[in-house]
Design a protein around this motif. Structure first.
Motif, PDB file in Angstrom:
ATOM      1  N   ARG A   1     -14.761   2.301   5.182  1.00 30.45           N
ATOM      2  CA  ARG A   1     -14.727   1.137   6.150  1.00 30.45           C
ATOM      3  C   ARG A   1     -16.078   0.408   6.352  1.00 30.45           C
ATOM      4  NH1 ARG A   1     -11.704   5.385   7.693  1.00 30.45           N
ATOM      5  NH2 ARG A   1      -9.492   5.311   8.464  1.00 30.45           N
TER       6      ARG A   1
ATOM      7  N   LYS B   1      -2.845   1.324  11.178  1.00 32.11           N
ATOM      8  CA  LYS B   1      -3.005   1.027  12.273  1.00 32.11           C
ATOM      9  C   LYS B   1      -4.293   0.080  12.638  1.00 32.11           C
ATOM     10  CE  LYS B   1       0.648   3.447  13.792  1.00 32.11           C
ATOM     11  NZ  LYS B   1       1.152   3.198  12.495  1.00 32.11           N
ATOM     12  N   ASN B   2      -4.583  -0.544  11.741  1.00 33.89           N
ATOM     13  CA  ASN B   2      -5.771  -1.262  11.809  1.00 33.89           C
ATOM     14  C   ASN B   2      -5.808  -2.664  10.820  1.00 33.89           C
ATOM     15  OD1 ASN B   2      -8.458  -2.409  12.319  1.00 33.89           O
ATOM     16  ND2 ASN B   2      -9.392  -0.856  11.015  1.00 33.89           N
ATOM     17  N   CYS B   3      -5.653  -3.916  11.434  1.00 30.44           N
ATOM     18  CA  CYS B   3      -5.638  -5.013  10.686  1.00 30.44           C
ATOM     19  C   CYS B   3      -6.356  -6.100  11.551  1.00 30.44           C
ATOM     20  CB  CYS B   3      -4.137  -5.348  10.260  1.00 30.44           C
ATOM     21  SG  CYS B   3      -4.447  -6.756   9.201  1.00 30.44           S
ATOM     22  N   GLU B   4      -7.398  -5.621  12.444  1.00 33.19           N
ATOM     23  CA  GLU B   4      -8.298  -6.564  13.028  1.00 33.19           C
ATOM     24  C   GLU B   4      -8.876  -7.699  12.335  1.00 33.19           C
ATOM     25  OE1 GLU B   4      -8.159  -7.997  16.526  1.00 33.19           O
ATOM     26  OE2 GLU B   4      -8.486  -5.875  17.099  1.00 33.19           O
TER      27      GLU B   4
ATOM     28  N   LEU C   1      -8.640   3.007   1.435  1.00 29.11           N
ATOM     29  CA  LEU C   1      -8.301   1.754   2.373  1.00 29.11           C
ATOM     30  C   LEU C   1      -7.015   1.150   1.703  1.00 29.11           C
ATOM     31  CD1 LEU C   1     -11.567  -0.365   1.527  1.00 29.11           C
ATOM     32  CD2 LEU C   1     -10.846   0.540   3.845  1.00 29.11           C
ATOM     33  N   ALA C   2      -5.983   0.589   2.635  1.00 28.60           N
ATOM     34  CA  ALA C   2      -5.043  -0.014   2.345  1.00 28.60           C
ATOM     35  C   ALA C   2      -4.987  -1.416   1.474  1.00 28.60           C
ATOM     36  CB  ALA C   2      -4.103  -0.356   3.447  1.00 28.60           C
ATOM     37  N   GLU C   3      -6.143  -2.030   1.519  1.00 22.97           N
ATOM     38  CA  GLU C   3      -6.647  -3.027   0.695  1.00 22.97           C
ATOM     39  C   GLU C   3      -8.068  -2.735  -0.008  1.00 22.97           C
ATOM     40  OE1 GLU C   3      -6.071  -7.282   2.089  1.00 22.97           O
ATOM     41  OE2 GLU C   3      -8.097  -7.218   2.153  1.00 22.97           O
TER      42      GLU C   3
ATOM     43  N   ARG D   1      -8.859  -2.619   5.804  1.00 21.33           N
ATOM     44  CA  ARG D   1      -7.493  -2.542   6.384  1.00 21.33           C
ATOM     45  C   ARG D   1      -7.072  -1.105   6.166  1.00 21.33           C
ATOM     46  NH1 ARG D   1      -8.690  -6.660   8.530  1.00 21.33           N
ATOM     47  NH2 ARG D   1      -7.654  -8.817   8.163  1.00 21.33           N
ATOM     48  N   THR D   2      -6.656  -0.489   7.143  1.00 22.33           N
ATOM     49  CA  THR D   2      -6.345   0.835   7.166  1.00 22.33           C
ATOM     50  C   THR D   2      -5.335   1.043   8.029  1.00 22.33           C
ATOM     51  OG1 THR D   2      -7.894   1.367   8.966  1.00 22.33           O
ATOM     52  CG2 THR D   2      -8.640   1.977   6.691  1.00 22.33           C
TER      53      THR D   2
ATOM     54  N   PHE E   1     -13.909  -6.530   6.326  1.00 23.83           N
ATOM     55  CA  PHE E   1     -12.774  -6.348   7.132  1.00 23.83           C
ATOM     56  C   PHE E   1     -11.956  -5.441   6.590  1.00 23.83           C
ATOM     57  CE2 PHE E   1     -14.874 -10.516   7.969  1.00 23.83           C
ATOM     58  CZ  PHE E   1     -15.316 -10.281   9.087  1.00 23.83           C
TER      59      PHE E   1
ATOM     60  N   PHE F   1      -3.532  -3.088  -3.312  1.00 24.35           N
ATOM     61  CA  PHE F   1      -2.997  -2.649  -1.980  1.00 24.35           C
ATOM     62  C   PHE F   1      -2.190  -1.397  -2.136  1.00 24.35           C
ATOM     63  CE2 PHE F   1      -3.428  -7.156  -2.577  1.00 24.35           C
ATOM     64  CZ  PHE F   1      -3.890  -7.770  -1.443  1.00 24.35           C
TER      65      PHE F   1
END
Ligand code: 4AD
Ligand code: MG
Length: 475
Positions: free
Chosen positions: A461, A471-474, A236-238, A468-469, A466, A225
């Motif tokens: 992405r 402002k995006n954790c849908e 990516l954040a994850e 994670r970036t 799915f 992470f």
């Protein structure tokens, strides 16, 4: 017998009575269902005899409805498929309202599909991408297992910052509205769940090093992470990372291992999933056609992958790489946005120049300036560089980062002090240098960057289910 469509469509067994289940991709002339079960991009054609089925049932065979079909599997009369199923019974397992279904039978943009990532698995493109992702996972484990590496599960929650980069996600169960404070006004993490401040791990390397000092050859394969605010097609954040660590290896052994591994897993994916690679090759060629000629890639996907297998990677030192950049027409014509001089952390335009324009193949850059690299890298005798290596791949840039580790206690402690890394907290890491230290080396492969390379997908992405970036954790 295995009834997945990939097996059935090989056409090795026919004239058997079977039941199949899948999702409807299309339904033509009230007669032909193209059914897909995700094992391959090819659909199984289910043939309905005219007038045999109720209108009410036929109306429910809509795009993406889940259906069970039973009947005889026969050699196909028509073109385009080896076998087909002549149905004598159809059961609707799950209806799908075709009007409301977000995935209409037309070409959607990847950006739109990202917004409906819960459904994009059902497209041909993402079917191919995720089957290849799976194959690469398998190939990585097989590669290391065949070579007697031990798989280590490094912790996901960690109190140390392995990369010293400070871009970490905090893990806490403190009440954010009532944060406990110390006498000096700082947050009192001694009252937090772990009794100290903790984060999501940025790398499993330090723990892998500990294990390598007992098992000789280990690797991790886990999520990592990073709270870097980089909104790029490569971050990516994850993300998932593979980190082998090998006792007694030096930097050149490390580079050999990385090159052998990359070639092994790419070859495996190409052999096991030739259909998916073909599909993505054609998809990419189509995408390239939309671009102006000057921006088009020199190679198609398959050519690029084959080229990678057939050639050895170029190996240069950082100092040589900087010289090449300084001598380049691009530099002389001031085409680079960022300046070049010894000591810079190369920007992606520089890496791309080296890989895509100068060498035209993957490049292993070694011996970077110590000031732009992490504390644990082995210090070279010149006093300026460390035994680091980055592997740069065409279209991706850095795909692997690694190094030989500093195994000499005095040098390591000195470097940690210079870089303000608390040696007392890291006693466990230093203990391996106190008790039976030895040369060792390892690297980290960014798994999504590998999947990008093999699938030709331009945006990271689109190679993780799915993403994670910022402002995006849908989902
Ligand atoms: O170069 P990095 O930061 O190296 C390490 O973490 C070392 N501990 C590895 C080691 O020696 N064991 O990261 C390794 C790789 C990069 O080369 C890149 O491929 C990938 O991880 N990576 C990312 N991938 C996606 N999103 C990000 N934000 C990434 N950051 C690094
Ligand atoms: Mg790196």
């Amino acid at each position: 017998m295995n009834f997945d469509f990939n097996t059935l469509l090989k056409g090795e067994t026919t004239d058997i009575d079977i039941s199949v289940r899948g999702w409807v991709r299309s339904f033509r002339n009230n007669q032909f269902i193209a059914l897909n079960d995700g094992s391959t991009n090819q659909n199984l054609q289910v043939v309905l005899e005219l007038n045999k089925f109720d209108d009410a049932l036929l109306k429910r065979i809509t795009t993406s409805a889940c259906v069970m079909a039973s009947g005889k599997l026969v050699k196909s009369q028509g073109k385009g498929q080896t076998v087909e199923l002549v149905a004598d019974n159809i059961e609707i397992l799950g209806d799908s309202d075709a009007e409301k279904y977000p995935l209409q039978p037309k070409k959607h943009s990847l950006e739109f599909l990202r917004e409906i990532a819960h459904l994009r698995f059902r497209t041909n493109t993402f079917g191919s991408v995720f089957r290849l992702r799976n194959a690469l996972t398998y190939a990585i484990h097989t590669f290391f297992q065949e070579r007697n590496f031990l798989n280590i599960h490094s912790p996901i929650i960690s109190a140390s910052d392995a990369e010293g980069a400070g871009e970490m996600f905090r893990v806490t169960n403190l009440d954010l509205d009532k944060l406990p404070k110390t006498e000096t006004g700082e947050i009192d993490f001694s009252q937090d769940f772990f009794g100290r401040s903790a984060n999501l791990t940025v790398s499993g390397q330090l723990e892998a090093e500990l294990a390598a000092m007992a098992f000789s050859k280990v690797y991790t394969f886990g999520p990592t992470f990073r709270a870097e605010n980089s909104n790029t097609a490569r971050h990516l954040a994850e993300f998932w990372m593979i980190e082998p660590e090998v006792a007694f290896n030096e930097l050149s052994d490390n580079a050999d291992l990385a090159e052998e591994m990359l070639k092994y897993v790419i070859r495996y994916a190409m052999e096991k999933h030739a259909d998916d690679i073909d599909f993505l090759d054609a998809r990419l060629a189509e995408e390239e056609k939309q671009k102006p000629t000057a921006e088009r890639a020199e190679f198609g996907l398959k050519d690029k992958l084959n080229f990678m297998l057939e050639h050895s990677f170029e190996r240069v030192t950082y100092t040589e790489a900087i010289d090449i950049l300084l001598q380049s027409p691009a530099y002389k014509k001031k085409k680079f946005q960022y300046d070049v001089n010894w000591g810079i952390d190369m920007q992606s335009e520089h890496e791309r120049y080296l890989v895509e324009k100068h060498f035209k193949k993957p490049v292993i850059v070694t011996d970077y300036p110590k000031d732009i690299k992490a504390f644990y890298m082995r210090q070279n005798d010149d006093g300026k560089t460390v035994a680091a290596m980055d592997i740069l791949a065409p279209g991706i840039g850095e795909i692997i980062g690694g190094s030989q580790r500093e195994e000499r206690l005095d040098k390591l402690v000195q470097r940690m002090n210079e870089m303000h890394i608390p040696t007392d907290e890291m006693f466990w890491y230093l203990d391996t240098r106190r008790y039976g230290t030895c040369k060792h080396a390892g690297f980290g492969l960014g798994f999504e960057r590998l999947v990008q390379f093999v699938t030709g997908m331009g945006n990271i992405r689109d190679v993780i289910p799915f993403p994670r970036t910022p402002k995006n954790c849908e989902f």
